[in-house]
Design a protein around this motif. Structure first.
Motif, PDB file in Angstrom:
ATOM      1  N   LEU A 112       0.708  -1.169  -0.092  1.00  9.76           N
ATOM      2  CA  LEU A 112       0.032  -0.010  -0.075  1.00  9.76           C
ATOM      3  C   LEU A 112       0.825   1.333   0.121  1.00  9.76           C
ATOM      4  O   LEU A 112       0.522   2.248  -0.562  1.00  9.76           O
ATOM      5  CB  LEU A 112      -0.988  -0.034   1.411  1.00  9.76           C
ATOM      6  N   GLU A 113       1.745   1.087   1.006  1.00  7.48           N
ATOM      7  CA  GLU A 113       2.889   2.250   0.646  1.00  7.48           C
ATOM      8  C   GLU A 113       3.412   2.633  -0.801  1.00  7.48           C
ATOM      9  O   GLU A 113       3.724   3.810  -1.125  1.00  7.48           O
ATOM     10  CB  GLU A 113       4.210   2.344   1.935  1.00  7.48           C
ATOM     11  N   LYS A 114       3.716   1.590  -1.367  1.00  8.16           N
ATOM     12  CA  LYS A 114       4.376   1.777  -2.821  1.00  8.16           C
ATOM     13  C   LYS A 114       3.294   2.258  -3.603  1.00  8.16           C
ATOM     14  O   LYS A 114       3.797   3.071  -4.728  1.00  8.16           O
ATOM     15  CB  LYS A 114       4.628   0.249  -3.254  1.00  8.16           C
ATOM     16  N   LYS A 115       1.916   1.863  -3.488  1.00  6.64           N
ATOM     17  CA  LYS A 115       0.822   2.460  -4.308  1.00  6.64           C
ATOM     18  C   LYS A 115       0.836   4.007  -4.037  1.00  6.64           C
ATOM     19  O   LYS A 115       0.302   4.602  -5.105  1.00  6.64           O
ATOM     20  CB  LYS A 115      -0.333   1.924  -3.861  1.00  6.64           C
ATOM     21  N   VAL A 116       1.152   4.476  -2.781  1.00  3.16           N
ATOM     22  CA  VAL A 116       1.087   5.932  -2.548  1.00  3.16           C
ATOM     23  C   VAL A 116       2.211   6.639  -3.162  1.00  3.16           C
ATOM     24  O   VAL A 116       2.155   7.714  -3.734  1.00  3.16           O
ATOM     25  CB  VAL A 116       1.178   6.037  -1.186  1.00  3.16           C
ATOM     26  N   THR A 117       3.380   6.132  -2.984  1.00  2.00           N
ATOM     27  CA  THR A 117       4.637   6.698  -3.756  1.00  2.00           C
ATOM     28  C   THR A 117       4.720   6.478  -5.103  1.00  2.00           C
ATOM     29  O   THR A 117       5.380   7.406  -5.754  1.00  2.00           O
ATOM     30  CB  THR A 117       5.791   6.144  -3.052  1.00  2.00           C
ATOM     31  N   GLU A 118       4.321   5.383  -5.537  1.00  2.00           N
ATOM     32  CA  GLU A 118       4.420   5.151  -7.073  1.00  2.00           C
ATOM     33  C   GLU A 118       2.901   4.735  -7.509  1.00  2.00           C
ATOM     34  O   GLU A 118       2.619   3.553  -7.999  1.00  2.00           O
ATOM     35  CB  GLU A 118       5.171   3.893  -7.488  1.00  2.00           C
ATOM     36  N   PRO A 119       2.107   5.752  -7.419  1.00  2.00           N
ATOM     37  CA  PRO A 119       0.689   5.245  -8.007  1.00  2.00           C
ATOM     38  C   PRO A 119       0.639   4.649  -9.341  1.00  2.00           C
ATOM     39  O   PRO A 119       1.205   5.104 -10.209  1.00  2.00           O
ATOM     40  CB  PRO A 119      -0.149   6.689  -7.800  1.00  2.00           C
ATOM     41  N   PRO A 120      -0.345   3.647  -9.412  1.00  2.00           N
ATOM     42  CA  PRO A 120      -0.551   3.156 -10.932  1.00  2.00           C
ATOM     43  C   PRO A 120      -1.132   4.379 -11.686  1.00  2.00           C
ATOM     44  O   PRO A 120      -1.778   5.183 -11.191  1.00  2.00           O
ATOM     45  CB  PRO A 120      -1.539   1.927 -10.550  1.00  2.00           C
ATOM     46  N   ASP A 121      -0.978   4.129 -13.000  1.00  2.00           N
ATOM     47  CA  ASP A 121      -1.583   5.286 -13.941  1.00  2.00           C
ATOM     48  C   ASP A 121      -3.129   5.278 -14.098  1.00  2.00           C
ATOM     49  O   ASP A 121      -3.800   6.067 -14.653  1.00  2.00           O
ATOM     50  CB  ASP A 121      -0.931   5.103 -15.370  1.00  2.00           C
ATOM     51  N   GLY A 122      -3.616   4.116 -13.375  1.00  5.44           N
ATOM     52  CA  GLY A 122      -5.102   4.222 -13.413  1.00  5.44           C
ATOM     53  C   GLY A 122      -5.869   3.696 -14.889  1.00  5.44           C
ATOM     54  O   GLY A 122      -7.194   4.007 -14.779  1.00  5.44           O
ATOM     55  N   GLN A 123      -5.005   3.405 -15.586  1.00  2.00           N
ATOM     56  CA  GLN A 123      -5.314   3.060 -16.933  1.00  2.00           C
ATOM     57  C   GLN A 123      -6.009   1.692 -16.968  1.00  2.00           C
ATOM     58  O   GLN A 123      -7.023   1.327 -17.805  1.00  2.00           O
ATOM     59  CB  GLN A 123      -4.335   3.266 -18.309  1.00  2.00           C
ATOM     60  N   THR A 124      -5.579   0.606 -16.143  1.00  2.01           N
ATOM     61  CA  THR A 124      -6.259  -0.795 -16.419  1.00  2.01           C
ATOM     62  C   THR A 124      -6.597  -1.307 -15.035  1.00  2.01           C
ATOM     63  O   THR A 124      -7.590  -2.178 -15.108  1.00  2.01           O
ATOM     64  CB  THR A 124      -4.949  -1.647 -16.793  1.00  2.01           C
ATOM     65  N   GLN A 125      -6.581  -0.325 -13.989  1.00  2.78           N
ATOM     66  CA  GLN A 125      -7.245  -1.002 -12.488  1.00  2.78           C
ATOM     67  C   GLN A 125      -7.350   0.079 -11.600  1.00  2.78           C
ATOM     68  O   GLN A 125      -6.538   0.895 -11.537  1.00  2.78           O
ATOM     69  CB  GLN A 125      -6.237  -2.124 -12.016  1.00  2.78           C
ATOM     70  N   VAL A 126      -8.461   0.065 -10.892  1.00  3.84           N
ATOM     71  CA  VAL A 126      -8.595   0.946  -9.932  1.00  3.84           C
ATOM     72  C   VAL A 126      -9.247   0.425  -8.756  1.00  3.84           C
ATOM     73  O   VAL A 126     -10.412  -0.422  -8.695  1.00  3.84           O
ATOM     74  CB  VAL A 126      -9.582   2.312 -10.182  1.00  3.84           C
ATOM     75  N   SER A 127      -8.510   0.217  -7.420  1.00  6.62           N
ATOM     76  CA  SER A 127      -8.872  -0.318  -6.304  1.00  6.62           C
ATOM     77  C   SER A 127      -9.401   0.581  -5.354  1.00  6.62           C
ATOM     78  O   SER A 127      -8.750   1.488  -5.120  1.00  6.62           O
ATOM     79  CB  SER A 127      -7.799  -1.281  -5.847  1.00  6.62           C
TER      80      SER A 127
END
Length: 179
Positions: free
Chosen positions: A50-65
């Motif tokens: 979860l910390e990695k998602k905050v510092t390196e957020p996905p581009d949101g193009q293929t998945q949104v959790s």
């Protein structure tokens, strides 16, 4: 972010690690939500992810959790995801996982409806798909309550811990969606 009178969806934060661990640390739930073998994790591993998602957020193009919680007091209910987003053909899949104590109270229906709203209004999708085990009558009922149409059954597609089980596919077109 997105809410009804009872349920709110929001992005998870590292502080949600204990609840996410509780949800996804259940080997039985993992069998029906992931197409991979269960690997035990420590709550610290969940927090690190979860910390990695905050510092390196996905581009949101293929998945949104998104995490699901009650509006009244922020009680954790479970997780939800819009995945396999195809921007060209404008469709995606959706899924939810609720804690056992949150099931059977209508929360799943509200979460699915919020995901539909997000997919159709905010992502401009034209089609949403939902897959579940044929034996998952609660999810099938929820899909139908939310306007999804049963489009087919894939025989013996998913391993359920005892053997291979049928998977059913539901679809909802934007033109058939009732906000």
């Amino acid at each position: 972010m997105f809410a009804t009178d009872r349920v709110r969806l929001r992005p998870p934060t590292p502080d949600d690690a204990p609840n996410m661990f509780r949800l996804y640390g259940d080997p039985e739930l993992h069998l029906i939500t992931d197409g991979e073998p269960f690997v035990p994790r420590h709550v610290g591993q969940v927090r690190a992810r979860l910390e990695k998602k905050v510092t390196e957020p996905p581009d949101g193009q293929t998945q949104v959790s998104l995490l699901a919680e009650t509006v009244a007091d922020g009680t954790f209910l479970g997780g939800s995801v819009l995945w396999g987003i195809n921007a060209f053909s404008r469709y995606a899949h959706l899924g939810i996982s609720l804690l056992p104590e949150a099931r059977g109270q209508g929360y799943g229906t509200e979460v699915i409806r919020l995901l539909c709203r997000y997919g159709f209004r905010n992502r401009n999708l034209r089609r949403l798909e939902l897959e579940t085990l044929a034996s998952n009558t609660a999810m099938r009922r929820t899909a139908e309550t939310c306007g999804f149409t049963h489009e087919g059954t894939q025989r013996e597609r998913e391993y359920d811990g005892d053997g291979f089980a049928d998977m059913v596919i539901y679809g909802l077109l934007r033109r058939d969606w009732t906000p």
